[in-house]
Design a protein around this motif. Structure first.
Motif, PDB file in Angstrom:
ATOM      1  N   PHE A  18       0.832  -1.199   0.000  1.00 24.81           N
ATOM      2  CA  PHE A  18       0.000   0.000   0.000  1.00 24.81           C
ATOM      3  C   PHE A  18       0.869   1.253   0.000  1.00 24.81           C
ATOM      4  O   PHE A  18       0.635   2.199  -0.753  1.00 24.81           O
ATOM      5  N   ASP A  19       1.910   1.265   0.826  1.00 25.39           N
ATOM      6  CA  ASP A  19       2.795   2.421   0.929  1.00 25.39           C
ATOM      7  C   ASP A  19       3.593   2.661  -0.344  1.00 25.39           C
ATOM      8  O   ASP A  19       3.996   3.796  -0.621  1.00 25.39           O
ATOM      9  N   SER A  20       3.801   1.612  -1.154  1.00 25.80           N
ATOM     10  CA  SER A  20       4.518   1.795  -2.426  1.00 25.80           C
ATOM     11  C   SER A  20       3.655   2.515  -3.450  1.00 25.80           C
ATOM     12  O   SER A  20       4.153   2.964  -4.479  1.00 25.80           O
ATOM     13  N   ASP A  21       2.357   2.622  -3.180  1.00 29.97           N
ATOM     14  CA  ASP A  21       1.409   3.422  -3.952  1.00 29.97           C
ATOM     15  C   ASP A  21       1.365   3.059  -5.446  1.00 29.97           C
ATOM     16  O   ASP A  21       1.557   3.907  -6.317  1.00 29.97           O
ATOM     17  N   PRO A  22       1.059   1.803  -5.765  1.00 31.39           N
ATOM     18  CA  PRO A  22       1.060   1.387  -7.168  1.00 31.39           C
ATOM     19  C   PRO A  22      -0.019   2.049  -8.018  1.00 31.39           C
ATOM     20  O   PRO A  22       0.077   2.051  -9.245  1.00 31.39           O
ATOM     21  N   ALA A  23      -1.044   2.651  -7.397  1.00 32.77           N
ATOM     22  CA  ALA A  23      -2.120   3.297  -8.160  1.00 32.77           C
ATOM     23  C   ALA A  23      -1.941   4.818  -8.212  1.00 32.77           C
ATOM     24  O   ALA A  23      -2.801   5.508  -8.751  1.00 32.77           O
ATOM     25  N   ASP A  24      -0.846   5.351  -7.671  1.00 35.17           N
ATOM     26  CA  ASP A  24      -0.552   6.787  -7.694  1.00 35.17           C
ATOM     27  C   ASP A  24      -1.717   7.586  -7.121  1.00 35.17           C
ATOM     28  O   ASP A  24      -2.422   8.299  -7.831  1.00 35.17           O
ATOM     29  N   ARG A  25      -1.915   7.445  -5.814  1.00 39.98           N
ATOM     30  CA  ARG A  25      -3.051   8.103  -5.165  1.00 39.98           C
ATOM     31  C   ARG A  25      -3.099   9.604  -5.444  1.00 39.98           C
ATOM     32  O   ARG A  25      -4.131  10.120  -5.872  1.00 39.98           O
ATOM     33  N   ALA A  26      -2.019  10.323  -5.193  1.00 37.34           N
ATOM     34  CA  ALA A  26      -2.034  11.777  -5.391  1.00 37.34           C
ATOM     35  C   ALA A  26      -2.304  12.134  -6.852  1.00 37.34           C
ATOM     36  O   ALA A  26      -3.094  13.024  -7.149  1.00 37.34           O
ATOM     37  N   GLY A  27      -1.680  11.430  -7.765  1.00 35.54           N
ATOM     38  CA  GLY A  27      -1.882  11.691  -9.189  1.00 35.54           C
ATOM     39  C   GLY A  27      -3.262  11.300  -9.676  1.00 35.54           C
ATOM     40  O   GLY A  27      -3.700  11.751 -10.747  1.00 35.54           O
ATOM     41  N   SER A  28      -3.967  10.495  -8.888  1.00 38.37           N
ATOM     42  CA  SER A  28      -5.318  10.052  -9.254  1.00 38.37           C
ATOM     43  C   SER A  28      -6.406  10.890  -8.603  1.00 38.37           C
ATOM     44  O   SER A  28      -7.587  10.594  -8.757  1.00 38.37           O
ATOM     45  N   GLY A  29      -6.007  11.897  -7.843  1.00 43.38           N
ATOM     46  CA  GLY A  29      -6.993  12.790  -7.251  1.00 43.38           C
ATOM     47  C   GLY A  29      -7.340  12.530  -5.803  1.00 43.38           C
ATOM     48  O   GLY A  29      -8.225  13.193  -5.258  1.00 43.38           O
ATOM     49  N   VAL A  30      -6.668  11.603  -5.153  1.00 45.56           N
ATOM     50  CA  VAL A  30      -6.952  11.356  -3.735  1.00 45.56           C
ATOM     51  C   VAL A  30      -6.495  12.577  -2.932  1.00 45.56           C
ATOM     52  O   VAL A  30      -5.347  13.007  -3.051  1.00 45.56           O
ATOM     53  N   VAL A  31      -7.400  13.137  -2.131  1.00 45.10           N
ATOM     54  CA  VAL A  31      -7.059  14.300  -1.317  1.00 45.10           C
ATOM     55  C   VAL A  31      -6.753  13.911   0.126  1.00 45.10           C
ATOM     56  O   VAL A  31      -6.077  14.652   0.835  1.00 45.10           O
ATOM     57  N   SER A  32      -7.238  12.763   0.558  1.00 45.70           N
ATOM     58  CA  SER A  32      -6.905  12.220   1.870  1.00 45.70           C
ATOM     59  C   SER A  32      -7.318  10.751   1.899  1.00 45.70           C
ATOM     60  O   SER A  32      -8.104  10.313   1.062  1.00 45.70           O
ATOM     61  N   TYR A  33      -6.745  10.017   2.846  1.00 50.66           N
ATOM     62  CA  TYR A  33      -7.144   8.611   2.995  1.00 50.66           C
ATOM     63  C   TYR A  33      -7.006   8.193   4.443  1.00 50.66           C
ATOM     64  O   TYR A  33      -6.313   8.819   5.235  1.00 50.66           O
ATOM     65  N   ARG A  34      -7.718   7.125   4.770  1.00 46.03           N
ATOM     66  CA  ARG A  34      -7.668   6.517   6.089  1.00 46.03           C
ATOM     67  C   ARG A  34      -7.577   5.003   5.929  1.00 46.03           C
ATOM     68  O   ARG A  34      -8.198   4.445   5.039  1.00 46.03           O
ATOM     69  N   VAL A  35      -6.808   4.384   6.803  1.00 47.17           N
ATOM     70  CA  VAL A  35      -6.671   2.928   6.822  1.00 47.17           C
ATOM     71  C   VAL A  35      -7.131   2.445   8.186  1.00 47.17           C
ATOM     72  O   VAL A  35      -6.711   2.988   9.212  1.00 47.17           O
ATOM     73  N   PHE A  36      -7.992   1.436   8.196  1.00 48.87           N
ATOM     74  CA  PHE A  36      -8.541   0.882   9.438  1.00 48.87           C
ATOM     75  C   PHE A  36      -8.296  -0.623   9.490  1.00 48.87           C
ATOM     76  O   PHE A  36      -8.223  -1.279   8.453  1.00 48.87           O
ATOM     77  N   ARG A  37      -8.223  -1.134  10.716  1.00 49.30           N
ATOM     78  CA  ARG A  37      -8.226  -2.579  10.956  1.00 49.30           C
ATOM     79  C   ARG A  37      -9.280  -2.852  12.018  1.00 49.30           C
ATOM     80  O   ARG A  37      -9.254  -2.223  13.082  1.00 49.30           O
ATOM     81  N   PRO A  38     -10.193  -3.763  11.763  1.00 49.19           N
ATOM     82  CA  PRO A  38     -11.174  -4.100  12.799  1.00 49.19           C
ATOM     83  C   PRO A  38     -10.466  -4.619  14.051  1.00 49.19           C
ATOM     84  O   PRO A  38      -9.517  -5.404  13.958  1.00 49.19           O
ATOM     85  N   VAL A  39     -10.927  -4.207  15.204  1.00 48.93           N
ATOM     86  CA  VAL A  39     -10.280  -4.627  16.449  1.00 48.93           C
ATOM     87  C   VAL A  39     -10.474  -6.114  16.721  1.00 48.93           C
ATOM     88  O   VAL A  39      -9.699  -6.712  17.463  1.00 48.93           O
ATOM     89  N   ASP A  40     -11.475  -6.708  16.091  1.00 45.40           N
ATOM     90  CA  ASP A  40     -11.726  -8.129  16.316  1.00 45.40           C
ATOM     91  C   ASP A  40     -11.326  -9.011  15.132  1.00 45.40           C
ATOM     92  O   ASP A  40     -11.644 -10.193  15.108  1.00 45.40           O
TER      93      ASP A  40
END
Length: 97
Positions: free
Chosen positions: A20-42
């Protein structure tokens, strides 16, 4: 604001996060203005991602890129299990209390 919500199973979170951190889809270049990553606690074997966009078309284009270039073919991360569940939602109200 439009948000692409993604949920999928992962067999190795650290390996998935590195991909995910290697950003293969080029988030910034694709228009992503912010993102959040979650993991369910269970359920440490699942990950949820929210990618925010100003325009719906940008979210749809990113989803297409993920489906055709990241989640399929030889470049698919080995840390993914199965097919991700996705949807695009529109923010209609937000408030901080």
């Amino acid at each position: 604001m439009y948000t692409l919500q993604i949920e999928h199973a992962v067999n190795d979170f650290a390996a998935w996060k590195q991909s995910f951190d290697s950003d293969p889809a080029d988030r910034a270049g694709s228009g992503v203005v912010s993102y959040r990553v979650f993991r369910p606690v269970d359920d440490s074997q699942r990950v949820l991602i929210e990618l925010d966009f100003a325009e719906r078309e940008q979210a749809e284009s990113m989803l297409n890129t993920l489906r055709t270039k990241v989640w399929s073919g030889p470049g698919r991360p080995a840390s993914l299990d199965g097919a991700p569940a996705t949807r695009i939602v529109e923010s209609v109200e937000a408030r901080t209390l």
